[in-house]
Design a protein around this motif. Sequence first.
Motif, PDB file in Angstrom:
ATOM      1  N   ARG A 130      83.402 125.514  -7.232  1.00  0.00           N
ATOM      2  CA  ARG A 130      83.595 124.071  -7.392  1.00  0.00           C
ATOM      3  C   ARG A 130      83.938 123.735  -8.838  1.00  0.00           C
ATOM      4  NH1 ARG A 130      79.029 120.535  -4.666  1.00  0.00           N
ATOM      5  NH2 ARG A 130      79.946 121.686  -2.910  1.00  0.00           N
ATOM      6  N   ARG A 131      84.906 122.825  -9.018  1.00  0.00           N
ATOM      7  CA  ARG A 131      85.323 122.397 -10.355  1.00  0.00           C
ATOM      8  C   ARG A 131      84.603 121.101 -10.725  1.00  0.00           C
ATOM      9  NH1 ARG A 131      90.469 125.186 -10.369  1.00  0.00           N
ATOM     10  NH2 ARG A 131      90.806 124.634 -12.545  1.00  0.00           N
ATOM     11  N   GLN A 132      84.536 120.852 -12.028  1.00  0.00           N
ATOM     12  CA  GLN A 132      83.974 119.592 -12.529  1.00  0.00           C
ATOM     13  C   GLN A 132      85.085 118.613 -12.929  1.00  0.00           C
ATOM     14  OE1 GLN A 132      80.615 118.942 -12.476  1.00  0.00           O
ATOM     15  NE2 GLN A 132      80.516 120.926 -11.428  1.00  0.00           N
ATOM     16  N   LEU A 133      86.190 119.149 -13.424  1.00  0.00           N
ATOM     17  CA  LEU A 133      87.344 118.352 -13.855  1.00  0.00           C
ATOM     18  C   LEU A 133      86.926 117.230 -14.803  1.00  0.00           C
ATOM     19  CD1 LEU A 133      89.496 118.145 -10.590  1.00  0.00           C
ATOM     20  CD2 LEU A 133      89.556 119.839 -12.425  1.00  0.00           C
ATOM     21  N   VAL A 134      86.229 117.635 -15.875  1.00  0.00           N
ATOM     22  CA  VAL A 134      85.791 116.681 -16.882  1.00  0.00           C
ATOM     23  C   VAL A 134      86.433 116.972 -18.232  1.00  0.00           C
ATOM     24  CG1 VAL A 134      83.808 115.794 -18.167  1.00  0.00           C
ATOM     25  CG2 VAL A 134      83.608 116.197 -15.702  1.00  0.00           C
ATOM     26  N   SER A 135      86.533 118.242 -18.599  1.00  0.00           N
ATOM     27  CA  SER A 135      87.098 118.595 -19.904  1.00  0.00           C
ATOM     28  C   SER A 135      88.619 118.645 -19.853  1.00  0.00           C
ATOM     29  CB  SER A 135      86.565 119.957 -20.350  1.00  0.00           C
ATOM     30  OG  SER A 135      87.079 120.990 -19.533  1.00  0.00           O
TER      31      SER A 135
END
Length: 224
Positions: free
Chosen positions: A136-141
């Motif tokens: 799972r990715r966070q896609l925040v940075s």
Amino acid sequence: MPNRRHFSSRLLAAGAVLAAPEALFAQGAQPAGAPVEGQHFVRLNTPAPVLLPTPDKKVDVVEFFWYGCPHCNAFEPLLESWVKRLPADVSFRRVHVGFGGVHQVHQKLYYALEELGALPAMHRKVFAALHAPTNRRQLVSDSEISAFGTENGLDGAKLVATMKSFSVNTKASKARQITDAYKIDGVPALGVQGRWFTSGSLAGSLERMVVVADYLIGRARTVS
């Protein structure tokens, strides 16, 4: 998420036939089991802004969502099916909420994809990346978002730069304004004609939410 909530409900299988309002709201106090104000939907004291792109569109419908919300992810197949059968006079739009820091990063990702014309191809991919059972990715940075864009055929550096652009910041600001105008404090939710909103929590389930929205669309046509 602090001071905000996303609504939990049981989602029926994608493609299932939606039940009629009479069946879903048989215990309602109004004729034919119609949804009840204050129970299944909320009327706004001050109407929210309405956006009708063309003269033939008469009713404005807004979905409020967050890419990171598991219930928004679960709602997406049902929502897409419902949107396809909306009457021709209904204008549908999505508004990505920006409650807090992480929401605002994903909000800018949504509007950056829209700016780049990549939203149709990438919308479900963002949901899939954030809610994958494994990896799972966070896609925040910036680095993660850039890599995600590149993996999916975009210019990753351009995607990140677009997220920081004036146009995306303007869209994000307007999205937060309409979210506040509708008094939305949880997602997914559906707003109709700047006058009412419903949610899975209010309606009782995600399936019932779209039935209530159908009822409100009909009601919007009779209100000047």
